[in-house]
Design a protein around this motif. Sequence first.
Motif, short mmCIF file in Angstrom:
data_model
loop_
_atom_site.label_atom_id
_atom_site.label_comp_id
_atom_site.label_asym_id
_atom_site.label_seq_id
_atom_site.Cartn_x
_atom_site.Cartn_y
_atom_site.Cartn_z
N GLU A 180 65.42 39.34 41.58
CA GLU A 180 64.15 39.97 41.95
C GLU A 180 63.76 39.76 43.40
OE1 GLU A 180 61.19 38.24 39.49
OE2 GLU A 180 61.37 39.81 38.01
N ALA B 236 53.53 37.18 41.47
CA ALA B 236 52.78 37.65 42.64
C ALA B 236 52.71 36.55 43.71
CB ALA B 236 51.37 38.07 42.21
N GLN B 271 53.82 39.80 31.29
CA GLN B 271 55.11 39.22 31.67
C GLN B 271 54.98 37.75 32.06
OE1 GLN B 271 53.86 42.00 33.21
NE2 GLN B 271 55.29 43.69 32.85
N ASP B 286 39.96 30.94 36.39
CA ASP B 286 40.00 32.26 37.03
C ASP B 286 38.57 32.74 37.19
OD1 ASP B 286 42.48 34.56 37.27
OD2 ASP B 286 40.41 35.29 37.40
N ALA B 291 39.93 38.22 32.63
CA ALA B 291 41.37 38.01 32.86
C ALA B 291 42.06 37.70 31.52
CB ALA B 291 41.59 36.86 33.85
N GLY B 303 35.34 30.68 37.13
CA GLY B 303 34.72 30.17 38.35
C GLY B 303 35.68 30.24 39.51
C1 LIG Z 1 59.91 43.56 34.66
C2 LIG Z 1 58.78 42.69 35.13
C3 LIG Z 1 58.95 41.32 35.10
C4 LIG Z 1 57.91 40.47 35.53
N1 LIG Z 1 58.12 39.13 35.46
C5 LIG Z 1 57.10 38.29 35.80
C6 LIG Z 1 57.24 36.88 35.68
O1 LIG Z 1 58.31 36.36 35.33
N2 LIG Z 1 56.19 36.08 36.01
C7 LIG Z 1 55.00 36.60 36.45
O2 LIG Z 1 54.07 35.81 36.72
N3 LIG Z 1 54.85 37.91 36.59
C8 LIG Z 1 55.87 38.78 36.30
N4 LIG Z 1 55.70 40.13 36.46
C9 LIG Z 1 54.52 40.59 37.23
C10 LIG Z 1 53.24 40.70 36.40
O3 LIG Z 1 53.16 41.99 35.85
C11 LIG Z 1 52.01 40.46 37.31
O4 LIG Z 1 52.05 41.38 38.39
C12 LIG Z 1 51.89 39.06 37.89
O5 LIG Z 1 52.05 38.09 36.88
C13 LIG Z 1 50.52 38.88 38.54
O6 LIG Z 1 50.40 37.62 39.15
P1 LIG Z 1 48.97 36.94 39.35
O7 LIG Z 1 48.36 36.70 38.03
O8 LIG Z 1 49.16 35.78 40.25
O9 LIG Z 1 48.20 38.04 40.20
P2 LIG Z 1 46.93 38.90 39.79
O10 LIG Z 1 47.17 39.67 38.57
O11 LIG Z 1 46.53 39.62 41.03
O12 LIG Z 1 45.85 37.80 39.43
C14 LIG Z 1 45.23 36.96 40.36
C15 LIG Z 1 44.04 36.32 39.65
O13 LIG Z 1 43.43 35.41 40.53
C16 LIG Z 1 42.04 35.47 40.33
N5 LIG Z 1 41.38 34.95 41.52
C17 LIG Z 1 41.38 35.46 42.78
N6 LIG Z 1 40.67 34.68 43.59
C18 LIG Z 1 40.18 33.65 42.86
C19 LIG Z 1 39.37 32.52 43.13
N7 LIG Z 1 38.91 32.27 44.37
N8 LIG Z 1 39.08 31.69 42.12
C20 LIG Z 1 39.53 31.91 40.87
N9 LIG Z 1 40.30 32.96 40.55
C21 LIG Z 1 40.64 33.82 41.53
C22 LIG Z 1 41.76 36.93 40.05
O14 LIG Z 1 40.54 37.05 39.33
C23 LIG Z 1 42.98 37.33 39.22
O15 LIG Z 1 42.74 37.20 37.83
C24 LIG Z 1 56.71 41.01 36.03
C25 LIG Z 1 56.56 42.39 36.08
C26 LIG Z 1 57.58 43.22 35.64
C27 LIG Z 1 57.39 44.70 35.69
#
Ligand SMILES: Cc1cc2nc3c(=O)[nH]c(=O)nc-3n(C[C@H](O)[C@H](O)[C@H](O)COP(=O)(O)OP(=O)(O)OC[C@H]3O[C@@H](n4cnc5c(N)ncnc54)[C@H](O)[C@@H]3O)c2cc1C
Lengths: 263, 321
Positions: A180, B236, B271, B286, B291, B303
């Motif tokens: 990836e 991400a 995922q 979060d 979420a 928070g």
């Molecule tokens: C085939 C495939 C495989 C994948 N495999 C994986 C995998 O192995 N692992 C994985 O993790 N993802 C995977 N993904 C990606 C997945 O779909 C998400 O895009 C990813 O997990 C999002 O990461 P995140 O939660 O960090 O980001 P986001 O979804 O953007 O979430 C960030 C969070 O942080 C919170 N936040 C922001 N600022 C603050 C703050 N100051 N205080 C508190 N909270 C805050 C927001 O409210 C939000 O809920 C895959 C996707 C595909 C299509």
Amino acid sequence: MKIVVLLKPVPDTYGQRVLDLETGLADRAASETVIDEIGERALEAALRHAEQAGDVEVVVLSMAPADSQSALRKGLAMGAASAVHVADERLAGADYVRTAEVLAAALRKTGFDLVITGDASTDGTGGVMAAMLAELLDAPGITRLESLEITADAVRGTRATDGGSMVVQAALPAVVSVTEALPDPRFPALRGIMNAKKKPVEQLTLDDLPLDEVGAALDETASPRSIMLSVAERPPRSAGTIITDEGDAGERIAAFLAERRLA
Amino acid sequence: MNPILVLLPAAPAGGLIAGTAEAIGAAASIGTPIAVVTGPADALPELAEQAASFGAVRVHTAVVEGPELGAPAADAFEAAARLVQPELVLVPATVEGREAAGRLAARLRAPIAADIVGVTRDEQGVVVRHSVYGGAYDVESAATYGPLIATMRLGSIDDRAEAATPDVQPLEVTASGRRAATIERFEPVTQVSTRPDLRTAKRIVSGGRGLGSKEQFALIEQLADTLGAAVGASRAAVDAGYVDPSAQVGQTGTSVSPDLYLAVGISGAIQHRAGMQTAKTIVAIDRDASAPIFEIADLGVVGDLFTIVPQLTAALEARKG
Ligand SMILES: Cc1cc2nc3c(=O)[nH]c(=O)nc-3n(C[C@H](O)[C@H](O)[C@H](O)COP(=O)(O)OP(=O)(O)OC[C@H]3O[C@@H](n4cnc5c(N)ncnc54)[C@H](O)[C@@H]3O)c2cc1C
Ligand SMILES: Nc1ncnc2c1ncn2[C@@H]1O[C@H](COP(=O)(O)O)[C@@H](O)[C@H]1O
């Protein structure tokens, strides 16, 4: 140069994926079939190379049930020149060895300079296919490339492995798998989607494949080498306590962890 | 005596690959563990002794050195399988372990059970367990004819075997001369601390996109160190470059089942949950109350992580005294 990218149609990970509790196989009616995202990344890498080097043909190959064509079309819409689709009812429930034999035989028939696979599929999570194909095709194999550089007669890149990374290179023809860390795949443009309808999809069955060239016996087709004994669904997890921070949430989490002897 | 062959390719950074003790422990729970160790000539005696200390009653060794990738080790594993005639071949599912398993399966045309999380025996023979679709299903399978080659998910098996007296037997290996790729160089990852390995850790603190930057991701590292936890991340966070890809938890990262999983600034995409929802206790922080991570959290805190995490780290430090 011919680059063959292996695309595996899988249940969409964005949806609820369901196993048939009788057969242990994916319940294909329950979720949409898409090509695995890692395969799209592999294809993206091949297309980028084709765009900057002349005379590169990119072919996509899948072994999948006959009704998975629409998933394969996405590869053509992204820019592959043609597709090869091996579909045969005798392959339902095929295990890794059988799948590898069939893909290797299809690769022999299609011909290749470079084969690119994903490092692991999201449904099988085996992460073994590239190594198996390298063996069956007697080609150099490099798994888990995080970058790749293709020249007229070699492939080279950084391989993510246990405890570090390797710079590895192989003479073509070769088989590689990618991770990836490679760039995100492109979205097919409308023109690509229209063009895809005109691109050739070669449909093959087991009878069309030179299975003997990869040491596979035809009469084994019906005998799976591993069998499912039982399938059970785990109860879904439920939510616990949800609190909103009122200035002391850090303290409260610490107390929760201490109470459960987790800190 | 039900020989179970454990494949131990040398770790590129030296030593045995991760998961060795587990694999030998699992083998001992259903049969007689016999290990095959490959590596540079000068490292082999030490590696063989380690394998015995984990419980391998016999250790076959084969010199594999030089720049060729994959095929020479496969020659040794094939020779060992033909000699030992095992009922089951167990391999830790690391990168080199999966490579070894795939190559051996192709040579023997033997069945593969990928990513198993358990192994038992019934009247018919060996049965392996899988956790499918991110822990939504438990599946058991067996081979119709063997040997079955199983890659074992790290951190999934608690069995450990007692140390055995080293019985080291060099293998006779005929080089197959198969075409192989060439390793130009290897760069070990610099281990910044003595943090536990994500794959086997009992506690994990994971950070997501909510951390906002690589610098701010240090909050996760500090909290993890206070808890003696491993550091995990969402995809991400990895994509944004906050942390090394090896920290990714989820569908396409590592699957973990720790006692504690603390998710910070991770929304809980399907995922991501697929790789951690079997944790015993889940705590999530979060700022978005909707979420999806909160649907599976034992304790969910809505928070701002930038105020909560430093307070939590300080409170834990204070409790340690
Ligand atoms: C085939 C495939 C495989 C994948 N495999 C994986 C995998 O192995 N692992 C994985 O993790 N993802 C995977 N993904 C990606 C997945 O779909 C998400 O895009 C990813 O997990 C999002 O990461 P995140 O939660 O960090 O980001 P986001 O979804 O953007 O979430 C960030 C969070 O942080 C919170 N936040 C922001 N600022 C603050 C703050 N100051 N205080 C508190 N909270 C805050 C927001 O409210 C939000 O809920 C895959 C996707 C595909 C299509
Ligand atoms: N049936 C299939 N058709 C096409 N490609 C496949 C198939 N099965 C596996 N692959 C390829 O092998 C890679 C690794 O799969 P796996 O070893 O099953 O995790 C996938 O990302 C695909 O590129």
